[in-house]
Design an enzyme around this catalytic site. Sequence first.
Site, short mmCIF file in Angstrom:
data_model
loop_
_atom_site.label_atom_id
_atom_site.label_comp_id
_atom_site.label_asym_id
_atom_site.label_seq_id
_atom_site.Cartn_x
_atom_site.Cartn_y
_atom_site.Cartn_z
N GLU A 85 0.80 -1.23 0.00
CA GLU A 85 0.00 0.00 0.00
C GLU A 85 0.83 1.28 0.00
OE1 GLU A 85 -2.75 -0.50 3.24
OE2 GLU A 85 -3.43 -2.43 2.49
N GLU B 285 -6.32 -10.83 -0.33
CA GLU B 285 -7.19 -10.19 0.67
C GLU B 285 -8.64 -10.07 0.18
OE1 GLU B 285 -5.38 -6.90 2.76
OE2 GLU B 285 -3.39 -7.42 2.01
#
Length: 379
Positions: free
Chosen positions: A161, A266
């Site tokens: 991220e 995820e």
Amino acid sequence: MKVQNLILMAGLGLVCLSGCKSTKGNSEVTLKDAFANKFLMGVAINDNQASGRDSAGAQLIIKHFNSVAPENCMKSEVIHPEEGRYDFTQSDRFVAFGEKYNMDIIGHTLIWHSQLAPWFCVDENGKNVSKEVLTERMKEHITTVVSRYKGKIKGWDVVNEAFEDDGSYRQTKFYEILGEDYIPLAFQFAHEADPDAELYYNDYSMAHKGRRDAVVNMVKKLQAKGIRIDAVGMQGHFTMEFPKVEDFETSLLAFAATGVKVMITELDLTILPPPAPNVGADVSANFDYQKEMNPYPDMLPDSVSKAWNDRMSEFFKLFIKHSDKVTRVTVWGATDADSWRNDWPMKGRTDYPVLFDRNYQPKPFVNEMINEASNNKSK
């Protein structure tokens, strides 16, 4: 018979009931078998499952999945809580679980601004450390963790991220101190610690054009420098509105075009209304509980359940369509009860975001996808 044995048998019985049945006859087909010639079926596991305390959850994972990722135990706040002190208790259990059942083990995550040990980027006065100090801390952390599991872990989420929706760099401590160099440094250190391990970049909301373009550019820069990167992980933290399937597909194809593998990571699909627009999957988001934001505390209405199953089916059909590019699909939690979505970004809500429900039963679309996979055997 001892009470604990009765409980264990009851838990195992639940899992036996959860086996997916093909609609073509009564033969039992598991997820990992159905997708064996397409991609790995992965799941994030917690310490209750790795340790066997959640025996029913562990048996469900063993039956249906052939790859595991750690939900939290390898994040720096857990594995490296203080400078000079590591705690491998949970991560060792996690790796041992994957090895015992011959699963592909994924390491998650080496460098991430969230769930970061508080000491990592600052000095004793709370001020940012120098470039040299942070570089050395990164190298020591990555080298220690990766080396411990050298030859055991198939691949690592090296950086997590790093970008915003518009493609700009996220203003983390790593970026503030080292600039964009922290990304190639992390990949370099990981490769040096285990030259055979695969190395991944992982991010959410990858359907946004800005983030898509930024990640493509980052991959090309690493490749131009001769730095190993094997795959892009596209986090599947979906809502009922975002992303559009076609936009997600555009990003999938863009990443594959760089020559790296694509992994769906995820994966979960929230049915709950967002408390604010554009929250994405930022774990720091936090809202006070509002009853109207928890519309299904006990169960889903049939119409809502059907909508959820239809949307998740759309994405799985996309993964099957591009199984020549997608090498792994990892669900973020074994059952609805395990999902972080229940308490994020608002504590106390009840969500239904993954493939198996709170009774360890498969959602209706799971059988549909098993048949879809069986009917599309060639990659």
